[in-house]
Every structure is written in C-alpha cells, then in structure tokens.
Scaffold this motif. Structure first.
Motif, short mmCIF file in Angstrom:
data_model
loop_
_atom_site.label_atom_id
_atom_site.label_comp_id
_atom_site.label_asym_id
_atom_site.label_seq_id
_atom_site.Cartn_x
_atom_site.Cartn_y
_atom_site.Cartn_z
N GLY A 9 0.82 -1.20 0.00
CA GLY A 9 0.00 0.00 0.00
C GLY A 9 0.86 1.25 0.00
O GLY A 9 2.00 1.25 0.46
N ASN A 10 0.28 2.33 -0.52
CA ASN A 10 1.08 3.55 -0.70
C ASN A 10 1.63 4.09 0.62
O ASN A 10 2.70 4.70 0.64
CB ASN A 10 0.28 4.61 -1.46
N ALA A 11 0.95 3.83 1.74
CA ALA A 11 1.40 4.38 3.03
C ALA A 11 2.77 3.83 3.43
O ALA A 11 3.47 4.44 4.24
CB ALA A 11 0.38 4.07 4.12
N LEU A 12 3.15 2.67 2.86
CA LEU A 12 4.42 2.04 3.24
C LEU A 12 5.46 2.09 2.12
O LEU A 12 6.52 1.47 2.22
CB LEU A 12 4.19 0.58 3.65
N MET A 13 5.16 2.83 1.04
CA MET A 13 6.08 2.76 -0.12
C MET A 13 7.43 3.43 0.12
O MET A 13 8.43 3.03 -0.47
CB MET A 13 5.41 3.40 -1.34
N VAL A 14 7.44 4.47 0.96
CA VAL A 14 8.67 5.23 1.18
C VAL A 14 9.05 5.14 2.65
O VAL A 14 8.25 5.45 3.53
CB VAL A 14 8.48 6.71 0.77
N ILE A 30 -5.74 -8.92 1.01
CA ILE A 30 -6.72 -9.76 1.70
C ILE A 30 -6.85 -9.44 3.20
O ILE A 30 -7.96 -9.22 3.69
CB ILE A 30 -6.43 -11.26 1.45
N PRO A 31 -5.74 -9.34 3.95
CA PRO A 31 -5.91 -9.01 5.37
C PRO A 31 -6.64 -7.68 5.57
O PRO A 31 -7.44 -7.54 6.50
CB PRO A 31 -4.47 -8.94 5.90
N GLY A 32 -6.38 -6.71 4.70
CA GLY A 32 -7.06 -5.43 4.80
C GLY A 32 -8.56 -5.57 4.62
O GLY A 32 -9.35 -5.08 5.44
N PHE A 33 -8.96 -6.28 3.56
CA PHE A 33 -10.40 -6.47 3.32
C PHE A 33 -11.05 -7.29 4.43
O PHE A 33 -12.24 -7.18 4.68
CB PHE A 33 -10.62 -7.16 1.96
N GLN A 34 -10.25 -8.12 5.11
CA GLN A 34 -10.80 -8.93 6.21
C GLN A 34 -10.79 -8.18 7.55
O GLN A 34 -11.10 -8.75 8.58
CB GLN A 34 -9.97 -10.22 6.37
N GLY A 35 -10.42 -6.90 7.54
CA GLY A 35 -10.47 -6.09 8.75
C GLY A 35 -9.26 -6.23 9.63
O GLY A 35 -9.29 -5.85 10.81
N ARG A 36 -8.16 -6.77 9.10
CA ARG A 36 -6.95 -6.95 9.90
C ARG A 36 -5.90 -5.89 9.61
O ARG A 36 -4.72 -6.07 9.87
CB ARG A 36 -6.39 -8.37 9.68
N GLY A 37 -6.33 -4.76 9.04
CA GLY A 37 -5.44 -3.63 8.83
C GLY A 37 -4.64 -3.74 7.54
O GLY A 37 -4.65 -4.76 6.84
N TRP A 38 -3.97 -2.62 7.24
CA TRP A 38 -3.23 -2.51 5.97
C TRP A 38 -1.74 -2.24 6.21
O TRP A 38 -1.00 -1.99 5.26
CB TRP A 38 -3.82 -1.37 5.13
N ALA A 39 -1.31 -2.31 7.49
CA ALA A 39 0.07 -1.92 7.82
C ALA A 39 1.00 -3.12 7.82
O ALA A 39 1.61 -3.47 8.84
CB ALA A 39 0.09 -1.22 9.18
#
Ligand SMILES: NC(=O)c1ccc[n+]([C@@H]2O[C@H](COP(=O)([O-])OP(=O)(O)OC[C@H]3O[C@@H](n4cnc5c(N)ncnc54)[C@H](OP(=O)(O)O)[C@@H]3O)[C@@H](O)[C@H]2O)c1
Length: 214
Positions: A137-142, A198-207
């Motif tokens: 995800g873009n939040a972790l690209m840099v 998949i974890p993001g869509f399952q509610g386990r965050g995107w980090a």
C-alpha cells in the motif's frame, strides 16, 4: 539532481513524488488535468513541477507510471513513445478489474500468461520497464518502518541496468530488493497485490508488507 517524471495524480503518485523530493530528486508530476495538482504543487517546494503526462515524460530521466491499471496503456500513448524511449519506467500499476472483490480477493483483467507490464513493454518496446512498488500500500512505499525490519520489494524487467537504477532507489527508500528476472515475472509479482490486500479487506489492517526469508 536527477529528475523523476511521476505520471499519476492519485495516492501513489503523491506518495512517490513526495518520497523522491524528500530524498533529493526533482519531480515533474503529470496528469490529463495538471490543474488538479495545484494544491500538491503549492506545498511541494522548489524542486517540483506539474504538467501533462507528455510534459512529465519528456522532462524526466526516470519515469514512474502510477495510474489506474485499466488506463495504463492509454497513458503511455498520451506520454508518447518518443518521450519514453530509452528511459527507465518504474511500473507501479496493478491490473485491477472494475468488478468488486470476492471475499476480499481482487479480480484482475489480465491472465497468468500475460501480465500488465508485459503489455506495457510491448506497447513501448524502447522503454525500459521495471515492475516495483506494486506489492504494498502507498502508506508504506517510502521509508517503511515495521517491527520486522525492512520489507522486500519484488522487481522484474528485461533491462539489467534499469533494474540496478531502481534497486538504488529502493535502497534509499528503505527496501530490500529481490530481482525476479525478466518481464514475464510480472505474471507472479502483480498477483502479490491480491494477496497483500486480503488481510485489509478482512479487517486486519493494511500496515503490513512482505519479506523474503532464507
Ligand atoms: N493505492 C495504492 O496504495 C496502490 C498500491 C500499489 C499499487 N497501486 C497501483 O498504482 C496505480 C495508481 O494507483 P492510485 O491509487 O494512486 O490511483 P488510481 O486512482 O488507480 O489512478 C489515478 C491515475 O490514473 C489516471 N487515469 C484514470 N483513468 C484514466 C483514463 N481513462 N485515461 C487516462 N488516465 C486515467 C488518472 O489520470 P488523471 O491524473 O488525468 O486523472 C490518475 O493520474 C494503480 O495501478 C494501482 O493499482 C496502488
């Protein structure tokens, strides 16, 4: 100062443009409607400019393609094959289809026999495409900061020198790089985005990010 042409007015374009600026590069950001980048330009500092996709491609030494997957070939046409010829093009795109995910599993408009990056490479044979940044995800690209240490960016492309240039950028941006080979490896790298989501869509965050361990 190396000049990066970032084709894309979305979140990935913003994060990578800001990342390149913070790491000492100059950035020209492109859009069909450059005016929509006015707010970004106001806060981006003296090394940033905006223009059309063609303006950004022409001005750049290295191009970043950060546009909707379905529009990626059209954006290459707008940028212009001549402007892209010989340049490294960092391909961040994923071939996400318009139809919604099934149980958190994204649908792609490509097949496992022909990736989006292979299509792009055929569209502009003289450009030197390198798949990168597509698996997170873009939040972790840099400068990703994760308890497990630096994550792995999987890259591929047909040009060894282009992959060395992109690896040097990934080194600066805080990534470990795994070169998976020629453009066909994008058939395996692009679907990693499906897995990552998949974890993001399952509610386990995107980090989260992926790491190759040996
Ligand atoms: N979002 C993420 O965290 C993430 C992570 C990894 C990979 N990616 C991939 O990175 C790419 C960019 O994602 P994003 O979320 O930043 O933005 P996006 O909404 O997927 O793409 C926005 C860009 O696509 C262009 N675009 C859309 N439709 C177009 C059309 N019909 N013709 C020409 N250009 C068109 C827009 O052009 P204008 O500027 O002219 O409007 C804009 O620059 C995508 O391929 C995505 O799958 C995203």
């Amino acid at each position: 100062m190396q000049r990066i042409g970032v084709l894309g007015s979305g979140n990935v374009g913003t994060v990578l443009a800001n990342g390149f600026l913070s790491h000492g590069y100059a950035v020209v950001r492109g859009s069909r409607e450059p005016a929509k980048l006015g707010d970004w330009l106001e806060q981006a500092g003296p090394n940033a400019r905006t223009g059309t996709f063609a303006d950004a491609a022409r001005a750049a030494e290295i191009v970043v393609l950060a546009v909707k997957g379905e529009a990626a070939e059209a954006v290459l046409d707008l940028a212009g094959a001549d402007a892209l010829a010989g340049k490294v093009v960092i391909d961040t795109t994923n071939p996400i289809a318009a139809s919604p995910p099934v149980n958190g599993v994204l649908r792609y408009f490509t097949t496992l026999e022909d990736s989006l990056m292979e299509r792009l490479q055929r569209r502009v044979p003289a450009a030197r495409f390198v798949k990168a940044f597509s698996i997170v995800g873009n939040a972790l690209m840099v400068d990703p900061k994760l308890p497990g240490g630096p994550p792995t960016m999987f890259i591929c492309g047909n040009d060894a020198a282009a992959k060395r240039d992109v690896t040097a950028i990934l080194d600066r941006f805080g990534w470990l790089t795994e070169d998976m080979g020629a453009a066909e490896a994008a058939r395996a790298i692009e679907p990693l985005c499906i897995l990552w989501c998949i974890p993001g869509f399952q509610g386990r965050g995107w980090a989260h990010a992926l790491k190759m361990l040996r």
